[in-house]
Design a protein around this motif. Structure first.
Motif, short mmCIF file in Angstrom:
data_model
loop_
_atom_site.label_atom_id
_atom_site.label_comp_id
_atom_site.label_asym_id
_atom_site.label_seq_id
_atom_site.Cartn_x
_atom_site.Cartn_y
_atom_site.Cartn_z
N ASP A 8 36.60 54.99 44.59
CA ASP A 8 36.22 53.79 45.33
C ASP A 8 36.60 52.56 44.52
O ASP A 8 36.22 52.44 43.35
CB ASP A 8 34.70 53.78 45.58
CG ASP A 8 34.27 54.82 46.59
OD1 ASP A 8 35.14 55.37 47.28
OD2 ASP A 8 33.06 55.07 46.70
N ILE A 9 37.32 51.64 45.13
CA ILE A 9 37.77 50.43 44.44
C ILE A 9 37.35 49.22 45.26
O ILE A 9 37.79 49.05 46.41
CB ILE A 9 39.29 50.44 44.23
CG1 ILE A 9 39.70 51.64 43.37
CG2 ILE A 9 39.76 49.14 43.60
CD1 ILE A 9 41.19 51.81 43.17
N ALA A 10 36.50 48.38 44.71
CA ALA A 10 36.05 47.17 45.38
C ALA A 10 37.09 46.07 45.21
O ALA A 10 37.83 46.03 44.23
CB ALA A 10 34.71 46.72 44.82
N MET A 11 37.13 45.17 46.18
CA MET A 11 38.08 44.06 46.17
C MET A 11 37.34 42.73 46.14
O MET A 11 36.15 42.68 46.46
CB MET A 11 38.97 44.14 47.42
CG MET A 11 39.87 45.36 47.45
SD MET A 11 40.69 45.54 49.06
CE MET A 11 41.64 44.02 49.16
N GLU B 179 50.51 44.09 36.99
CA GLU B 179 49.06 43.98 36.94
C GLU B 179 48.38 45.05 37.80
O GLU B 179 47.35 45.61 37.43
CB GLU B 179 48.60 42.58 37.36
CG GLU B 179 48.56 42.31 38.84
CD GLU B 179 49.91 42.41 39.52
OE1 GLU B 179 49.96 42.86 40.68
OE2 GLU B 179 50.93 42.03 38.90
N SER B 180 48.98 45.36 38.95
CA SER B 180 48.37 46.35 39.83
C SER B 180 48.53 47.76 39.26
O SER B 180 47.63 48.60 39.41
CB SER B 180 48.96 46.28 41.24
OG SER B 180 50.36 46.51 41.21
N GLU C 122 43.66 52.18 35.27
CA GLU C 122 42.26 52.14 34.81
C GLU C 122 41.34 52.88 35.77
O GLU C 122 40.28 53.36 35.38
CB GLU C 122 41.80 50.69 34.69
CG GLU C 122 42.48 49.92 33.56
CD GLU C 122 42.21 48.44 33.62
OE1 GLU C 122 41.50 47.99 34.56
OE2 GLU C 122 42.71 47.70 32.74
N GLN C 123 41.75 52.97 37.04
CA GLN C 123 40.95 53.71 38.03
C GLN C 123 41.36 55.18 38.10
O GLN C 123 40.82 55.93 38.91
CB GLN C 123 41.12 53.09 39.42
CG GLN C 123 41.08 51.59 39.48
CD GLN C 123 39.82 50.99 38.93
OE1 GLN C 123 38.73 51.49 39.20
NE2 GLN C 123 39.95 49.92 38.17
#
Length: 240
Positions: free
Chosen positions: A64-67, A130-131, A137-138
């Motif tokens: 799960d990745i929050a924006m 950057e992405s 990292e995720q």
């Protein structure tokens, strides 16, 4: 343009004079004012979706990745119907795709909104270095890039963050990258229920996707983490 695809080789008809296009895509702050004024509930919220415009994010990459949900970021996870509801409240409308392309390419028919320079980190928000670091990292290690440089934002960026990428003769911002934008137009090849999307987004890794002539489409009820909209005003052009 030189990279055009088969479904781009069409004539969208004359463009009526006198239409205006929003300088930026609709932002979280603007959409919030609409919701607070009307009590509107988006399709994602009515469906009980995990990710909504209030709490954007995604799970398709694995974790799960929050924006970001800051007011200056473009609103995402809104359907075509949600965009239409906002336009009705604001007295505006969506651009037709003919209007959108003309606003992005100009009379000279540029490949990209800013001209012919290949996409890079000072021109737009797409899949950059950057992405890739953010995704690593995720735990996502197979992230592909459009360019190696760092554009500063691993997902959406605040609107207007790339002045070098401004559309040359109209002053419009973010016409390439950041979020795909719903248009008024139906997809003409076989399924009129689909709606046309334009502009590319923050997670595109292929430069062809952010060309001003590139076309995409989706179901009008669809809502994604990379999908927003831009408003217009003025007489509807003959191009649908």
């Amino acid at each position: 343009d030189r990279l055009s695809e088969l479904d781009e080789r069409w004539a969208y008809g004359p463009i009526m004079e006198g239409f205006y296009a929003g300088v930026y895509p609709c932002t979280v702050g603007e959409f919030r004012r609409f919701v607070e004024s009307t009590g509107y509930v988006t399709e994602a919220e009515r469906a009980g979706a995990k990710w909504t415009w209030r709490a954007p994010g995604f799970s398709w990459a694995g974790p799960d990745i929050a924006m970001p949900r800051d007011d200056r970021h473009p609103v995402v996870l809104v359907s075509w119907h949600d965009a239409q509801a906002y336009c009705a409240w604001s007295g505006l409308r969506l651009l037709t795709e003919g209007e959108w392309e003309y606003a992005a390419r100009g009379a000279e028919g540029r490949t990209y909104p800013w001209g012919e320079e290949e996409p890079g980190p000072t021109l737009l928000n797409a899949a950059g270095g950057e992405s890739k670091r953010f995704m690593a990292e995720q735990g996502v290690t197979n992230w592909l890039l459009m360019y190696e440089g760092d554009d500063g934002w691993p997902t959406t960026s605040p609107v207007g963050s790339y002045p070098r990428g401004m559309t040359k003769d109209t002053g419009l911002m973010d016409m390439a990258g950041n979020v795909w934008e719903w248009t008024e137009s139906s997809w003409e090849s076989g399924d009129e229920t689909l709606r046309v999307l334009r502009g590319g987004s923050w997670n595109n890794n292929d430069p062809s996707r952010v060309r001003a002539s590139n076309r995409n489409r989706n179901e009008p009820a669809n809502r994604n983490d990379n999908l927003g909209f831009r408003c217009a005003r003025g007489d509807m052009s003959t191009s649908r």
